[in-house]
Design a protein around this motif. Sequence first.
Motif, mmCIF file in Angstrom:
data_model
loop_
_atom_site.group_PDB
_atom_site.id
_atom_site.type_symbol
_atom_site.label_atom_id
_atom_site.label_comp_id
_atom_site.label_asym_id
_atom_site.label_seq_id
_atom_site.Cartn_x
_atom_site.Cartn_y
_atom_site.Cartn_z
ATOM 1 N N ALA A 248 20.863 32.858 -0.046
ATOM 2 C CA ALA A 248 21.759 33.997 0.132
ATOM 3 C C ALA A 248 22.933 33.974 -0.841
ATOM 4 O O ALA A 248 23.447 35.023 -1.233
ATOM 5 N N LYS A 249 23.361 32.790 -1.235
ATOM 6 C CA LYS A 249 24.514 32.651 -2.138
ATOM 7 C C LYS A 249 24.097 32.216 -3.538
ATOM 8 O O LYS A 249 24.958 31.846 -4.355
ATOM 9 N N TYR A 250 22.804 32.280 -3.843
ATOM 10 C CA TYR A 250 22.283 31.715 -5.085
ATOM 11 C C TYR A 250 22.905 32.361 -6.327
ATOM 12 O O TYR A 250 23.378 31.668 -7.235
ATOM 13 N N ASP A 251 22.943 33.667 -6.375
ATOM 14 C CA ASP A 251 23.483 34.365 -7.550
ATOM 15 C C ASP A 251 24.979 34.111 -7.711
ATOM 16 O O ASP A 251 25.466 33.884 -8.823
ATOM 17 N N VAL A 252 25.706 34.160 -6.616
ATOM 18 C CA VAL A 252 27.151 33.917 -6.662
ATOM 19 C C VAL A 252 27.431 32.509 -7.175
ATOM 20 O O VAL A 252 28.287 32.300 -8.051
ATOM 21 N N MET A 253 26.684 31.537 -6.653
ATOM 22 C CA MET A 253 26.901 30.145 -7.064
ATOM 23 C C MET A 253 26.501 29.930 -8.520
ATOM 24 O O MET A 253 27.143 29.151 -9.235
ATOM 25 N N ASN A 254 25.460 30.600 -8.982
ATOM 26 C CA ASN A 254 25.070 30.469 -10.392
ATOM 27 C C ASN A 254 26.208 30.906 -11.313
ATOM 28 O O ASN A 254 26.501 30.257 -12.321
ATOM 29 N N ASP A 255 26.832 32.020 -10.972
ATOM 30 C CA ASP A 255 27.949 32.500 -11.786
ATOM 31 C C ASP A 255 29.123 31.528 -11.743
ATOM 32 O O ASP A 255 29.745 31.234 -12.773
ATOM 33 N N LEU A 256 29.426 31.014 -10.550
ATOM 34 C CA LEU A 256 30.553 30.093 -10.419
ATOM 35 C C LEU A 256 30.269 28.759 -11.107
ATOM 36 O O LEU A 256 31.112 28.240 -11.839
ATOM 37 N N MET A 257 29.085 28.201 -10.871
ATOM 38 C CA MET A 257 28.758 26.880 -11.404
ATOM 39 C C MET A 257 28.764 26.846 -12.920
ATOM 40 O O MET A 257 29.195 25.869 -13.535
ATOM 41 N N SER A 258 28.243 27.914 -13.517
ATOM 42 C CA SER A 258 28.102 27.936 -14.979
ATOM 43 C C SER A 258 29.203 28.747 -15.657
ATOM 44 O O SER A 258 29.197 28.891 -16.877
ATOM 45 N N MET A 259 30.135 29.267 -14.848
ATOM 46 C CA MET A 259 31.176 30.170 -15.377
ATOM 47 C C MET A 259 30.548 31.357 -16.117
ATOM 48 O O MET A 259 31.066 31.836 -17.131
ATOM 49 N N GLY A 260 29.399 31.779 -15.613
ATOM 50 C CA GLY A 260 28.706 32.940 -16.163
ATOM 51 C C GLY A 260 27.811 32.644 -17.352
ATOM 52 O O GLY A 260 27.089 33.532 -17.815
ATOM 53 N N ILE A 261 27.841 31.406 -17.842
ATOM 54 C CA ILE A 261 27.088 31.074 -19.053
ATOM 55 C C ILE A 261 25.575 31.145 -18.817
ATOM 56 O O ILE A 261 24.805 31.356 -19.761
ATOM 57 N N HIS A 262 25.124 30.999 -17.563
ATOM 58 C CA HIS A 262 23.689 31.074 -17.287
ATOM 59 C C HIS A 262 23.105 32.409 -17.747
ATOM 60 O O HIS A 262 21.920 32.493 -18.102
ATOM 61 N N ARG A 263 23.923 33.440 -17.766
ATOM 62 C CA ARG A 263 23.445 34.746 -18.228
ATOM 63 C C ARG A 263 23.125 34.717 -19.728
ATOM 64 O O ARG A 263 22.164 35.361 -20.176
ATOM 65 N N LEU A 264 23.908 33.973 -20.485
ATOM 66 C CA LEU A 264 23.636 33.835 -21.915
ATOM 67 C C LEU A 264 22.386 32.995 -22.154
ATOM 68 O O LEU A 264 21.588 33.305 -23.051
ATOM 69 N N TRP A 265 22.207 31.934 -21.371
ATOM 70 C CA TRP A 265 20.995 31.109 -21.485
ATOM 71 C C TRP A 265 19.752 31.955 -21.208
ATOM 72 O O TRP A 265 18.761 31.858 -21.925
ATOM 73 N N LYS A 266 19.818 32.776 -20.178
ATOM 74 C CA LYS A 266 18.676 33.616 -19.822
ATOM 75 C C LYS A 266 18.454 34.715 -20.863
ATOM 76 O O LYS A 266 17.314 35.065 -21.168
ATOM 77 N N ARG A 267 19.550 35.232 -21.402
ATOM 78 C CA ARG A 267 19.426 36.255 -22.444
ATOM 79 C C ARG A 267 18.716 35.690 -23.672
ATOM 80 O O ARG A 267 17.861 36.347 -24.271
ATOM 81 N N TYR A 268 19.055 34.464 -24.019
ATOM 82 C CA TYR A 268 18.405 33.810 -25.162
ATOM 83 C C TYR A 268 16.920 33.604 -24.883
ATOM 84 O O TYR A 268 16.077 33.812 -25.758
ATOM 85 N N THR A 269 16.599 33.206 -23.661
ATOM 86 C CA THR A 269 15.190 33.024 -23.274
ATOM 87 C C THR A 269 14.425 34.329 -23.415
ATOM 88 O O THR A 269 13.308 34.362 -23.960
ATOM 89 N N ILE A 270 15.001 35.408 -22.946
ATOM 90 C CA ILE A 270 14.359 36.721 -23.052
ATOM 91 C C ILE A 270 14.170 37.110 -24.516
ATOM 92 O O ILE A 270 13.109 37.608 -24.915
ATOM 93 N N ASP A 271 15.187 36.847 -25.339
ATOM 94 C CA ASP A 271 15.102 37.185 -26.766
ATOM 95 C C ASP A 271 13.993 36.392 -27.461
ATOM 96 O O ASP A 271 13.406 36.868 -28.441
ATOM 97 N N CYS A 272 13.707 35.181 -26.972
ATOM 98 C CA CYS A 272 12.680 34.328 -27.584
ATOM 99 C C CYS A 272 11.287 34.559 -27.000
ATOM 100 O O CYS A 272 10.312 33.955 -27.464
ATOM 101 N N SER A 273 11.189 35.418 -25.992
ATOM 102 C CA SER A 273 9.938 35.549 -25.250
ATOM 103 C C SER A 273 8.853 36.307 -25.991
ATOM 104 O O SER A 273 7.661 36.120 -25.743
#
Length: 264
Positions: free
Chosen positions: A47-72
């Motif tokens: 239930a709190k997975y998305d919120v915690m991802n943003d907090l834990m990584s300070m939002g950087i997980h979105r950049l990691w995922k964006r790079y993965t998508i760009d390389c796909s």
Amino acid sequence: MSDTNGPSEAVTATDSTTTEQTHFGFKQVDKTQKASLVANVFDSVAAKYDVMNDLMSMGIHRLWKRYTIDCSGVRTGHKVLDIAGGTGDLTAKFSRMVGPTGSVTLADINLSMLKVGRDKLRDQGLVSNIDYVQADAEALPFPDNSFDVVTMAFGLRNVTEKQNALNSIHRVLKPGGRLLVLEFSKPASEHLSKIYDMYSFHILPKMGQLVANDEESYRYLAESIRMHPDQETLKGMFEQAGFEQCTYTNLTGGIVALHRGYKF
């Protein structure tokens, strides 16, 4: 920092019975127990997975995922499998990229995570080209040569037999298809490792307690990262599964790495 090349499993003997063991964080448990223990963790944090991802990584997980998508290399008409897709961050983007002639399968072994992902994507109006499948990465329930691209973001470290999962993914990929695994890895510098250890073991569990009311699950997540194979070891596992042109890219100093391999 803990040795990421340490043994991931051991065989212990009790009387005349041999019990195979593996790690659950820093603990040793029977292999037959790990899947249910991991399931309990993600049932708790879903239930709190998305919120915690943003907090834990300070939002950087979105950049990691964006790079993965760009390389796909995903394009219109492709069939994509997003394993351990959780709340559907990658699936959402892939759904738009493949269009009405393509499809995306969001697969996760954990039903709680799958339900959160399904509800989130449906709220975004993404319905027509997404399928939802509860599936074990070690034994994927799909025919051979089914998908153009397979992705797995932050899920491989929770699998009991990682080599079995890579073998299974190789089987369901089409010839010419590619696998991308985005996962926490080993920082490239000792200085960064020390900072990362302090954050992971002192701050992250407290954050989990405050936000998700679950310190123990986030302590496990930190420990599971330390027990995951390092970059070169995982690259070798890709090659053992039959993937070719295997490479990895360190992100944020090696805290995360994107591994790529192709099936020919």
